[in-house]
Write an enzyme that holds these catalytic residues in place. Structure first.
Site, mmCIF file in Angstrom:
data_model
loop_
_atom_site.group_PDB
_atom_site.id
_atom_site.type_symbol
_atom_site.label_atom_id
_atom_site.label_comp_id
_atom_site.label_asym_id
_atom_site.label_seq_id
_atom_site.Cartn_x
_atom_site.Cartn_y
_atom_site.Cartn_z
ATOM 1 N N PRO A 83 64.869 40.758 7.107
ATOM 2 C CA PRO A 83 65.180 40.643 5.199
ATOM 3 C C PRO A 83 65.544 39.091 4.477
ATOM 4 O O PRO A 83 65.619 39.287 3.748
ATOM 5 C CB PRO A 83 67.211 41.206 5.672
ATOM 6 C CG PRO A 83 67.681 41.832 6.654
ATOM 7 C CD PRO A 83 66.133 41.434 7.973
ATOM 8 N N GLU A 110 73.861 44.207 13.629
ATOM 9 C CA GLU A 110 73.310 42.833 12.778
ATOM 10 C C GLU A 110 72.192 41.460 13.078
ATOM 11 O O GLU A 110 72.144 41.082 12.325
ATOM 12 C CB GLU A 110 74.696 41.824 13.270
ATOM 13 C CG GLU A 110 76.020 42.615 12.760
ATOM 14 C CD GLU A 110 75.875 43.131 10.891
ATOM 15 O OE1 GLU A 110 74.949 42.324 11.019
ATOM 16 O OE2 GLU A 110 76.367 44.844 11.170
ATOM 17 N N ARG A 148 43.852 46.643 10.718
ATOM 18 C CA ARG A 148 43.182 47.216 10.014
ATOM 19 C C ARG A 148 42.050 45.766 9.509
ATOM 20 O O ARG A 148 40.975 46.498 8.869
ATOM 21 C CB ARG A 148 43.636 48.035 8.733
ATOM 22 C CG ARG A 148 44.595 47.768 7.085
ATOM 23 C CD ARG A 148 44.767 48.399 6.700
ATOM 24 N NE ARG A 148 44.606 49.176 5.604
ATOM 25 C CZ ARG A 148 43.745 48.929 4.751
ATOM 26 N NH1 ARG A 148 43.581 47.847 4.500
ATOM 27 N NH2 ARG A 148 42.997 49.865 4.541
ATOM 28 N N ASP A 162 40.812 46.548 -1.674
ATOM 29 C CA ASP A 162 41.562 46.793 -1.617
ATOM 30 C C ASP A 162 42.840 46.031 -2.372
ATOM 31 O O ASP A 162 42.260 45.162 -2.643
ATOM 32 C CB ASP A 162 42.909 47.202 -0.316
ATOM 33 C CG ASP A 162 42.105 48.330 0.916
ATOM 34 O OD1 ASP A 162 41.864 49.342 0.307
ATOM 35 O OD2 ASP A 162 42.635 48.133 2.050
HETATM 36 C C1 LIG Z 1 70.617 46.397 10.187
HETATM 37 S S1 LIG Z 1 69.669 44.662 10.087
HETATM 38 C C2 LIG Z 1 70.163 43.439 9.948
HETATM 39 C C3 LIG Z 1 70.433 42.832 8.975
HETATM 40 C C4 LIG Z 1 71.479 41.429 8.547
HETATM 41 N N1 LIG Z 1 72.246 41.393 9.320
HETATM 42 C C5 LIG Z 1 70.816 39.963 7.886
HETATM 43 O O1 LIG Z 1 71.830 40.556 6.590
HETATM 44 O O2 LIG Z 1 70.396 39.469 7.248
HETATM 45 C C6 LIG Z 1 68.871 45.017 11.459
HETATM 46 C C7 LIG Z 1 67.245 44.114 11.623
HETATM 47 O O3 LIG Z 1 66.009 45.079 10.884
HETATM 48 C C8 LIG Z 1 65.475 44.273 10.365
HETATM 49 N N2 LIG Z 1 65.166 44.604 9.316
HETATM 50 C C9 LIG Z 1 65.990 45.150 8.533
HETATM 51 N N3 LIG Z 1 65.710 45.115 6.995
HETATM 52 C C10 LIG Z 1 64.990 44.139 7.310
HETATM 53 C C11 LIG Z 1 63.549 43.809 6.109
HETATM 54 N N4 LIG Z 1 63.482 43.966 5.352
HETATM 55 N N5 LIG Z 1 62.390 43.311 6.520
HETATM 56 C C12 LIG Z 1 62.019 43.143 8.008
HETATM 57 N N6 LIG Z 1 63.421 43.619 8.791
HETATM 58 C C13 LIG Z 1 64.505 44.103 8.316
HETATM 59 C C14 LIG Z 1 65.167 42.876 11.168
HETATM 60 O O4 LIG Z 1 65.072 43.226 13.354
HETATM 61 C C15 LIG Z 1 67.553 42.812 11.945
HETATM 62 O O5 LIG Z 1 67.561 41.920 12.672
#
Ligand SMILES: C[S@@+](CC[C@H](N)C(=O)[O-])C[C@H]1O[C@@H](n2cnc3c(N)ncnc32)[C@H](O)[C@@H]1O
Length: 238
Positions: A83, A110, A148, A162
């Site tokens: 994220p 995490e 795609r 698209d």
């Molecule tokens: C619960 S999340 C961890 C979030 C992290 N502690 C933070 O706050 O940045 C677990 C995993 O989900 C994935 N993930 C969660 N949200 C995401 C998003 N919006 N985009 C991409 N990957 C995401 C990532 O690989 C991350 O390591």
């Protein structure tokens, strides 16, 4: 193209690989997807892939050793779904489809040990400003958008029209019947006049983009016809 996906939950990718366009692309050998189970690279007795965070606090962190080991057999660019990463976009999908091989790491809990990101990751990619339980769905989102665009997976004309591909949102689509419960499709679409249809579609694309995503219009260079249509649309909407 080869797409490797590192995950602790390989079953999540079953339907992704066996349905619709992605399944056809795999069958036609246009893409090879390797789902790599991170746990297969945990060599301790309990196959433990995560551990408590240094410094204390809540949650678990994916351990570095199994991920580094799993990456040893992967070539090309390495993506970590996060994220905190750059927002995924059609432009990034267009850039990544040029690669012969990419690897996507799906984090969980995490997240993954930061040393993996510092030493092996080329792109940190987010699919939006929200937090999911894991990187599996983001890995599918990223792969799908890339697959795609691989030549011959779908018709070029299809993805070129698209949303986002040429910087605008797509125009509205209608199919038969021409009238349903009193709701009619726009007259021009059943006129058989291809020039007029193209013009209507371009106007609708511009109108939608102007109404819904003005920000996109600042990022592209419109040609003279598009500029003229946009000015007309603005006047109509006043
Ligand atoms: C619960 S999340 C961890 C979030 C992290 N502690 C933070 O706050 O940045 C677990 C995993 O989900 C994935 N993930 C969660 N949200 C995401 C998003 N919006 N985009 C991409 N990957 C995401 C990532 O690989 C991350 O390591």
């Amino acid at each position: 193209m080869v797409i490797n996906i590192l995950t602790l939950f390989p079953n999540m990718f079953e339907a992704f690989q066996t349905e619709s366009i992605i399944a056809r692309a795999i069958k036609s050998r246009l893409v090879e997807i390797n789902i790599i189970n991170i746990r297969d690279f945990c060599f301790d007795k309990h196959k433990q892939a995560d551990d408590i965070p240094f410094g204390g606090g809540f949650g678990m962190v994916l351990k570095p050793e199994p991920v580094f080991r799993a990456l040893e057999s992967c070539r090309g660019k390495i993506i970590y779904t996060s994220p905190q990463g750059d927002k995924f976009s059609q432009n990034l999908a267009k850039e990544l489809v040029k690669e012969d091989e990419i690897t996507i790491i799906a984090g969980h809990y995490e997240g993954i040990d930061e040393r993996i990101i510092e030493n092996r990751v080329d792109y940190e990619i987010s699919i939006g400003d929200y937090v999911l339980t894991g990187g599996e769905i983001p890995a599918m989102v990223i792969s799908d958008a890339i697959i795609r665009l691989i030549p011959n997976v779908i018709k070029k004309e299809s993805y070129e029209n698209d949303s986002f591909y040429n910087g605008l949102l797509d125009y509205p689509h209608y199919t038969r019947p021409a009238e349903y419960n009193g709701m009619k499709v726009p007259e021009v679409l059943i006129s058989g006049n291809h020039k007029k249809i193209e013009e209507w579609r371009l106007r609708e694309s511009l109108k939608r983009t102007y109404l819904r995503r003005k920000d996109l219009l600042y990022k592209i260079k419109l040609n003279e016809e598009e500029k003229k249509f946009l000015e007309e649309i603005k006047k109509e909407l006043k």
